[in-house]
Design an enzyme around this catalytic site. Structure first.
Site, PDB file in Angstrom:
ATOM      1  N   SER A 241      -8.114  17.893  -5.224  1.00 28.14           N
ATOM      2  CA  SER A 241      -7.216  16.768  -5.981  1.00 28.14           C
ATOM      3  C   SER A 241      -7.134  15.477  -4.841  1.00 28.14           C
ATOM      4  O   SER A 241      -7.722  15.740  -3.785  1.00 28.14           O
ATOM      5  CB  SER A 241      -5.933  17.309  -6.020  1.00 28.14           C
ATOM      6  OG  SER A 241      -5.145  16.175  -6.562  1.00 28.14           O
ATOM      7  N   CYS A 242      -6.982  14.599  -5.445  1.00 31.94           N
ATOM      8  CA  CYS A 242      -7.039  13.176  -4.725  1.00 31.94           C
ATOM      9  C   CYS A 242      -6.133  12.066  -5.375  1.00 31.94           C
ATOM     10  O   CYS A 242      -4.905  12.667  -5.928  1.00 31.94           O
ATOM     11  CB  CYS A 242      -8.352  12.463  -4.617  1.00 31.94           C
ATOM     12  SG  CYS A 242      -9.385  12.232  -5.797  1.00 31.94           S
ATOM     13  N   GLY A 243      -6.566  10.801  -5.162  1.00 31.90           N
ATOM     14  CA  GLY A 243      -5.784   9.620  -6.067  1.00 31.90           C
ATOM     15  C   GLY A 243      -5.940   9.924  -7.241  1.00 31.90           C
ATOM     16  O   GLY A 243      -4.954   9.860  -8.386  1.00 31.90           O
ATOM     17  N   TRP A 270      -3.658  13.014  -8.336  1.00 30.52           N
ATOM     18  CA  TRP A 270      -2.276  12.507  -7.953  1.00 30.52           C
ATOM     19  C   TRP A 270      -1.617  11.345  -8.737  1.00 30.52           C
ATOM     20  O   TRP A 270      -0.494  11.221  -9.240  1.00 30.52           O
ATOM     21  CB  TRP A 270      -2.130  11.999  -6.425  1.00 30.52           C
ATOM     22  CG  TRP A 270      -0.586  12.165  -6.114  1.00 30.52           C
ATOM     23  CD1 TRP A 270       0.029  10.885  -5.861  1.00 30.52           C
ATOM     24  CD2 TRP A 270       0.080  13.193  -5.898  1.00 30.52           C
ATOM     25  NE1 TRP A 270       1.487  11.190  -5.355  1.00 30.52           N
ATOM     26  CE2 TRP A 270       1.387  12.789  -5.599  1.00 30.52           C
ATOM     27  CE3 TRP A 270       0.024  14.607  -5.890  1.00 30.52           C
ATOM     28  CZ2 TRP A 270       2.385  13.652  -4.974  1.00 30.52           C
ATOM     29  CZ3 TRP A 270       0.837  15.452  -5.470  1.00 30.52           C
ATOM     30  CH2 TRP A 270       2.160  14.858  -5.188  1.00 30.52           C
TER      31      TRP A 270
END
Length: 283
Positions: A241-243, A270
């Protein structure tokens, strides 16, 4: 060149120089910049690109345009049609690069993997590395593309949604790795998108993508293996996961190079998870 002759999921500029004229190879510029950067990736591609490189716009074009989330993966019908329009067929070897070195290109590598195409690799170091070896460049309006036929075959194991991920947060066979900077993971720095909470998912682990990259290139397979072994077991399912689903793909690429096999990207990342109060957040 046979259909399985890409040396790995990452190729060097030297390798591409040697194979630049191979008719089986399609080069894609997958450059993308954070909102507010003031840079336009498509204009930069027109002004300077690798010979024959086509622009792959995963942010505005080859994405789910019905989603309120940024650059979500389109369905296989849309992907097939738009990739075909780029003149790409299933028997092509695809090399993806970006102008920052190693930032957004892994997103397109992952998209092709998720759509059933394994003959895809990222150019290690991207445009900066290409320039360093004086690789040829072209500019100006590109030639008109002759469409081809690409048929996507969606692989569910490469992508997950929020509800599926929620059910796996307490599963010891699974570990969620977050590619955002540690300050955002630990809620020490606000999220850049308005209305998105700070913090991280319960039981997630922080692995900022910058820890896997040096001088705009991936670390060696041995060092990458050490990084992943330090925070996960070899047989665990890794969810990234990331932004907004871009740098998570750097982790996915690095994990594959390190020899990991159970790899999934949380596409909404996110931007979806941190919005509202539906999903649990820790700081």
């Amino acid at each position: 060149m046979a259909n399985d002759e890409l040396p790995s999921s990452v190729v060097s500029v030297d390798w591409l120089l040697e194979n630049l004229d191979a008719k089986e190879i399609v080069i894609l510029d997958a450059s993308w910049f954070m909102p507010g950067s003031g840079r336009d990736a498509k204009s930069e591609w027109i002004n300077e690109r690798l010979p024959g490189a086509k622009f792959f716009d995963f942010d505005q074009e080859i994405c789910d345009r019905h989603s309120h989330l940024p650059h979500m993966l389109p369905d296989e019908t849309q992907f097939s049609r738009q990739v075909s329009e780029l003149g790409i067929s299933n028997d092509k070897q695809i090399v993806v690069y970006d102008t920052q070195g190693l930032f957004s290109a892994p997103r397109v590598w992952w998209m092709f993997k998720a759509m059933g195409h394994d003959a895809v690799a990222v150019l290690d170091g991207g445009l900066p590395a290409w320039k360093k070896v004086n690789g040829p460049l072209v500019s100006g309006e590109p030639e008109k593309v002759q469409p081809d036929t690409f048929t996507a075959r969606f692989r569910t194991e490469w992508v997950t949604d929020a509800q599926s991920l929620l059910s796996k947060l307490d599963d010891p066979k699974t570990v969620v790795l977050d590619a955002r900077p540690a300050a955002r993971f630990y809620a020490q720095q606000p999220e850049p998108r308005e209305g998105v909470r700070s913090g991280h998912m319960p039981n997630a682990k922080s692995l900022p993508f910058g820890q896997l990259v040096k001088d705009n290139q991936l670390l060696s397979p041995q060092l990458l293996k050490q990084r992943f072994d330090a925070i996960s077991d070899e047989d665990q399912h890794l969810i990234f996961s990331c932004g907004s689903g871009v740098t998570a793909c750097i982790l996915a690429l690095a994990a594959e190079v390190a020899g990991r096999e159970k790899l999934t990207v949380y596409d909404g990342s996110w931007t979806e998870w941190g919005a509202g109060l539906k999903y649990p957040v820790e700081s």
